[in-house]
Design an enzyme around this catalytic site. Structure first.
Site, mmCIF file in Angstrom:
data_model
loop_
_atom_site.group_PDB
_atom_site.id
_atom_site.type_symbol
_atom_site.label_atom_id
_atom_site.label_comp_id
_atom_site.label_asym_id
_atom_site.label_seq_id
_atom_site.Cartn_x
_atom_site.Cartn_y
_atom_site.Cartn_z
ATOM 1 N N TYR A 162 9.214 -32.184 -40.157
ATOM 2 C CA TYR A 162 10.351 -31.704 -40.439
ATOM 3 C C TYR A 162 11.207 -32.366 -41.715
ATOM 4 C CZ TYR A 162 9.834 -29.617 -35.866
ATOM 5 O OH TYR A 162 9.374 -28.820 -34.918
HETATM 6 C C1 COA Z 1 4.586 -30.748 -34.745
HETATM 7 C C2 COA Z 1 3.222 -30.050 -35.063
HETATM 8 C C3 COA Z 1 3.704 -28.382 -34.652
HETATM 9 C C4 COA Z 1 2.717 -29.967 -36.392
HETATM 10 O O1 COA Z 1 1.550 -29.430 -36.733
HETATM 11 P P1 COA Z 1 0.484 -29.868 -37.484
HETATM 12 O O2 COA Z 1 -0.454 -29.093 -37.762
HETATM 13 O O3 COA Z 1 -0.287 -31.120 -36.382
HETATM 14 O O4 COA Z 1 1.000 -30.700 -38.576
HETATM 15 P P2 COA Z 1 1.271 -30.453 -40.270
HETATM 16 O O5 COA Z 1 1.186 -28.941 -40.589
HETATM 17 O O6 COA Z 1 2.518 -31.111 -40.545
HETATM 18 O O7 COA Z 1 -0.053 -31.180 -40.951
HETATM 19 C C5 COA Z 1 0.023 -32.038 -41.652
HETATM 20 C C6 COA Z 1 -1.180 -32.720 -41.483
HETATM 21 O O8 COA Z 1 -2.304 -32.098 -41.937
HETATM 22 C C7 COA Z 1 -2.886 -32.681 -43.197
HETATM 23 N N1 COA Z 1 -3.273 -31.755 -43.823
HETATM 24 C C8 COA Z 1 -4.633 -31.160 -44.093
HETATM 25 N N2 COA Z 1 -4.485 -30.175 -45.143
HETATM 26 C C9 COA Z 1 -3.123 -29.593 -45.270
HETATM 27 C C10 COA Z 1 -2.614 -28.906 -46.035
HETATM 28 N N3 COA Z 1 -3.442 -27.960 -46.756
HETATM 29 N N4 COA Z 1 -1.139 -28.758 -46.033
HETATM 30 C C11 COA Z 1 -0.575 -29.692 -45.424
HETATM 31 N N5 COA Z 1 -0.983 -30.667 -44.685
HETATM 32 C C12 COA Z 1 -2.472 -30.823 -44.586
HETATM 33 C C13 COA Z 1 -1.735 -33.588 -43.761
HETATM 34 O O9 COA Z 1 -2.542 -34.629 -44.432
HETATM 35 C C14 COA Z 1 -1.036 -34.187 -42.305
HETATM 36 O O10 COA Z 1 -1.859 -35.100 -41.894
HETATM 37 P P3 COA Z 1 -1.402 -36.388 -40.868
HETATM 38 O O11 COA Z 1 -0.524 -35.721 -40.068
HETATM 39 O O12 COA Z 1 -2.488 -37.039 -40.403
HETATM 40 O O13 COA Z 1 -0.599 -37.342 -41.949
HETATM 41 C C15 COA Z 1 1.769 -30.250 -33.935
HETATM 42 O O14 COA Z 1 1.731 -31.609 -34.364
HETATM 43 C C16 COA Z 1 2.404 -30.353 -32.498
HETATM 44 O O15 COA Z 1 2.332 -29.321 -31.910
HETATM 45 N N6 COA Z 1 2.773 -31.335 -32.068
HETATM 46 C C17 COA Z 1 3.055 -31.369 -30.569
HETATM 47 C C18 COA Z 1 4.095 -30.532 -30.119
HETATM 48 C C19 COA Z 1 5.246 -30.616 -30.878
HETATM 49 O O16 COA Z 1 5.725 -31.914 -31.133
HETATM 50 N N7 COA Z 1 6.187 -29.652 -31.516
HETATM 51 C C20 COA Z 1 7.367 -29.601 -31.861
HETATM 52 C C21 COA Z 1 8.329 -29.809 -31.052
HETATM 53 S S1 COA Z 1 9.890 -29.658 -31.557
#
Ligand code: COA
Length: 214
Positions: free
Chosen positions: A178
């Site tokens: 976010y």
């Molecule tokens: C929050 C959530 C939805 C984020 O999804 P995600 O796919 O893990 O996260 P992102 O899209 O931000 O991914 C970014 C990560 O991917 C990596 N990445 C790899 N390829 C990428 C690309 N092409 N573009 C962006 N990031 C990339 C980044 O380096 C980053 O790595 P890091 O987190 O180790 O620093 C997920 O972690 C989740 O479901 N969490 C638990 C539930 C939750 O908290 N939901 C939100 C409640 S409000």
């Protein structure tokens, strides 16, 4: 892992709602019993104005995904490819003053001394990002960002608002995502009725391109 982000049809919810809620409960680490009640809530939301949802689908499973999870995540629908599994889901709808979440936000802002005019300017025209979840075995590959970006693309609302649990030092993937996407504080440390955990409301103007310009 090759993934595509697709819109989820409200009219075919039975094809995707089980895998989507399974991903949600697994991502949030909620007890399994939560799934049943959540499916009811997710179904109710389908009828809200402006409802829209997207999913990340893949024909290959991430390494380390347990076999039972794979079968729970399979999507069987005409719009899904053979053997595709649902690795992430996001949905939201247009915020309205008769919604519980909206009332919670307005009450929270009023409690911090915001004027009626200030509250209206925050809550009169927004898209609520209600849920965004990526299965733990697929996190950290940019799926969350892809889902969020696709979900709010072409929305008519002036801004997007969401709530997320407060986390020490904002140190989890949700907060990182976010903040990276330009979300700023709307209300911090809010406790929803019936849940003792503190939450933050965050928001940013739409469209989601460029830095936020409030
Ligand atoms: C929050 C959530 C939805 C984020 O999804 P995600 O796919 O893990 O996260 P992102 O899209 O931000 O991914 C970014 C990560 O991917 C990596 N990445 C790899 N390829 C990428 C690309 N092409 N573009 C962006 N990031 C990339 C980044 O380096 C980053 O790595 P890091 O987190 O180790 O620093 C997920 O972690 C989740 O479901 N969490 C638990 C539930 C939750 O908290 N939901 C939100 C409640 S409000």
């Amino acid at each position: 892992m090759s993934v595509r982000v697709v819109p989820l049809p409200a009219t075919d919810a039975r094809a995707w709602i089980d895998p989507a809620v399974h991903t949600y409960v697994t991502a949030m680490d909620y007890p399994r019993g939560t799934e049943h009640s959540r499916i009811g809530l997710w179904r109710d939301h389908l009828r809200r104005p402006g409802w829209t949802a997207v999913a990340a689908l893949s024909t290959t499973s991430p390494s380390g995904m347990p076999r039972p999870s794979m079968s729970r995540l399979r999507v069987k629908a005409s719009w899904a490819r053979d053997g595709e599994i649902l690795l992430g889901v996001a949905y939201g709808y247009t915020g309205r003053s008769d919604q519980w979440w909206n009332r919670q936000l307005r009450a929270g802002l009023a409690g911090r001394g915001y004027s009626a005019q200030q509250i209206r300017s925050i809550t009169d025209d927004y898209f609520e990002l209600t849920e965004l979840h990526v299965h733990p075995s697929a996190q950290g590959h940019g799926l969350g960002e892809a889902l969020l970006t696709t979900l709010v693309q072409d929305r008519p609302e002036a801004r997007v608002l969401l709530s997320t649990p407060e986390v020490q030092g904002e140190e989890n993937r949700a907060w990182a995502l976010y903040r990276r996407m330009g979300f700023t504080d709307v209300l911090r440390g809010h406790t929803f009725t019936g849940d003792p955990r503190p939450f933050a409301f965050l928001g940013r103007p739409l469209p989601l391109i460029g830095p936020p310009q409030n």
